[in-house]
Design an enzyme around this catalytic site. Structure first.
Site, mmCIF file in Angstrom:
data_model
loop_
_atom_site.group_PDB
_atom_site.id
_atom_site.type_symbol
_atom_site.label_atom_id
_atom_site.label_comp_id
_atom_site.label_asym_id
_atom_site.label_seq_id
_atom_site.Cartn_x
_atom_site.Cartn_y
_atom_site.Cartn_z
ATOM 1 N N ASP A 61 -41.306 63.371 12.266
ATOM 2 C CA ASP A 61 -41.010 63.172 13.738
ATOM 3 C C ASP A 61 -40.915 64.484 14.141
ATOM 4 O O ASP A 61 -40.058 65.433 14.071
ATOM 5 C CB ASP A 61 -39.829 62.463 14.060
ATOM 6 C CG ASP A 61 -39.788 62.211 15.456
ATOM 7 O OD1 ASP A 61 -40.296 61.254 16.101
ATOM 8 O OD2 ASP A 61 -38.947 63.168 16.110
ATOM 9 N N TYR A 66 -41.147 71.367 20.744
ATOM 10 C CA TYR A 66 -40.488 71.903 19.746
ATOM 11 C C TYR A 66 -41.094 73.196 19.365
ATOM 12 O O TYR A 66 -42.195 73.247 18.678
ATOM 13 C CB TYR A 66 -40.237 71.251 18.583
ATOM 14 C CG TYR A 66 -39.601 69.811 18.527
ATOM 15 C CD1 TYR A 66 -38.624 69.522 19.662
ATOM 16 C CD2 TYR A 66 -39.755 68.541 17.568
ATOM 17 C CE1 TYR A 66 -38.193 68.271 19.705
ATOM 18 C CE2 TYR A 66 -39.086 67.652 17.746
ATOM 19 C CZ TYR A 66 -38.276 67.232 18.907
ATOM 20 O OH TYR A 66 -37.701 66.056 18.742
ATOM 21 N N TYR A 211 -32.020 59.802 16.341
ATOM 22 C CA TYR A 211 -32.193 61.322 15.974
ATOM 23 C C TYR A 211 -30.557 61.796 16.149
ATOM 24 O O TYR A 211 -29.746 61.207 16.664
ATOM 25 C CB TYR A 211 -33.035 61.884 17.091
ATOM 26 C CG TYR A 211 -32.570 61.967 18.501
ATOM 27 C CD1 TYR A 211 -31.771 63.179 18.991
ATOM 28 C CD2 TYR A 211 -33.048 61.130 19.509
ATOM 29 C CE1 TYR A 211 -31.291 63.138 20.386
ATOM 30 C CE2 TYR A 211 -32.763 61.414 20.800
ATOM 31 C CZ TYR A 211 -31.810 62.178 21.190
ATOM 32 O OH TYR A 211 -31.723 62.526 22.459
ATOM 33 N N GLN A 295 -31.872 71.806 1.263
ATOM 34 C CA GLN A 295 -31.096 70.861 2.145
ATOM 35 C C GLN A 295 -31.637 69.411 2.042
ATOM 36 O O GLN A 295 -30.702 68.612 2.361
ATOM 37 C CB GLN A 295 -31.427 71.227 3.620
ATOM 38 C CG GLN A 295 -30.566 72.453 4.046
ATOM 39 C CD GLN A 295 -31.125 72.893 5.319
ATOM 40 O OE1 GLN A 295 -32.063 72.456 6.006
ATOM 41 N NE2 GLN A 295 -30.086 73.656 6.058
#
Length: 319
Positions: A61, A66, A211, A295
């Site tokens: 997404d 961004y 989100y 991560q």
């Protein structure tokens, strides 16, 4: 962890079966704009995407906003050469005002133009899910949604949805074209969606992806006051009220409770925070943002994690 091990769910009526955790590409847009996350290495972003795909994530997404195109370009680079590409979701209506700040537009011509530019950046022939990012200006949401329906008819996008809309706004636009999906903020820090919008989406068969299920990093277990103080000035979180007192102490205490539950399941606080959102029957998938490949794996457990009633009671003890 093998690729087939992540649980999946159908995203509303779209027919897309998505992994319950998806790759969120907000942070890889980097810094230098109004809602940036500070400096980011593009090669690390691409490696993080590839690691997520290796572990079974099958959707990304992103949004034109961004980094004002940077995130979409990085996603496009990550897709090059893949034998099997993931679903690609992106969003429109947030434009650069010329000073790296956001201006909103839901005008038809603007949305049609944005779609073409996003397709070019992403290097794909059709966007799997195209979403209106914010319902602003509100008086133009019908015009914007009409443009979205046109893009679907043209085959440039396969499915259309919205982000951050309320129930009244969803009702206004659904006579133009069905709203296939809704993206909204939902976490232990922000549970407002439980009151009205999530029940409505479930009743109407609208697919839901959430989100910031980890509270933009607050619930990962790794956030500290020192880390916040050391954030670069172009990281939007540094001045956000959730990252400052009096809210910060409450959120760090919540992260500590998540850490206890995580230890019981041999996983991470972030995975527990995401699993908590996935317990809601209205939620099909949760977006997790990754900036580095290391991560990724600690969070993937969220897709398969079943929290017990004891876990929930402990997590929500002071909420």
């Amino acid at each position: 962890m093998q690729k087939t091990q992540l649980r999946a769910a159908l995203l509303g009526s779209t027919g897309m079966e998505i992994s319950r955790v998806g790759f969120g590409a907000w942070a890889i847009g980097g810094g230098g704009w109004e809602y940036g996350w500070g400096p980011q290495e593009d090669d690390e972003s691409i490696a993080a995407i590839h690691r997520a795909l290796e572990l079974g994530v099958n959707w990304i997404d992103t949004a034109a906003a961004y980094g004002f195109g940077r995130s979409e370009r990085i996603v496009g680079r990550a897709l090059l050469g893949l034998t099997e590409r993931p679903y690609v979701f992106t969003k429109n209506s947030l434009l650069d005002d010329g000073t790296r700040h956001v201006r909103h537009s839901l005008k038809r011509d603007s949305i049609l133009r944005e779609a073409e530019i996003s397709l070019e950046r992403l290097g794909i022939d059709a966007i799997d899910l195209y979403q209106i990012h914010w319902p602003n200006p509100e008086e133009d949401i019908e015009e914007g949604w009409t443009a979205m329906a046109a893009l679907k008819e043209q085959g440039l996008v396969r499915h259309i949805g919205v982000s951050n809309f309320n129930v009244a706004q969803l009702r206004r636009i659904r006579s133009i074209a069905p709203v296939e999906t809704l993206q909204l903020q939902y976490s232990l820090i922000d549970r407002a969606a439980e009151a009205e919008i999530l029940p409505f989406a479930e009743r109407e068969g609208i697919g839901v992806i959430v989100y910031s299920p980890m509270g933009s990093g607050l619930l990962t277990g790794g956030m500290t006051r020192e880390r916040i103080a050391a954030m670069p000035d172009d990281d939007w979180r540094k001045s956000d009220e959730r990252f400052t007192e009096p809210q910060l102490s409450r959120h760090l205490a919540l992260a500590a409770r998540l850490r206890v539950v995580a230890a019981r399941h041999d996983t991470t606080p972030g995975a527990v925070a995401i699993a908590w959102t996935l317990r809601n029957q209205a939620v099909d998938g949760a977006i997790a943002g990754f900036r580095r490949p290391a991560q990724v794996e600690p969070i993937m457990a969220a897709a398969n994690l079943d929290l017990t009633s004891q876990d929930i009671e402990q997590i929500e003890a002071a909420n």
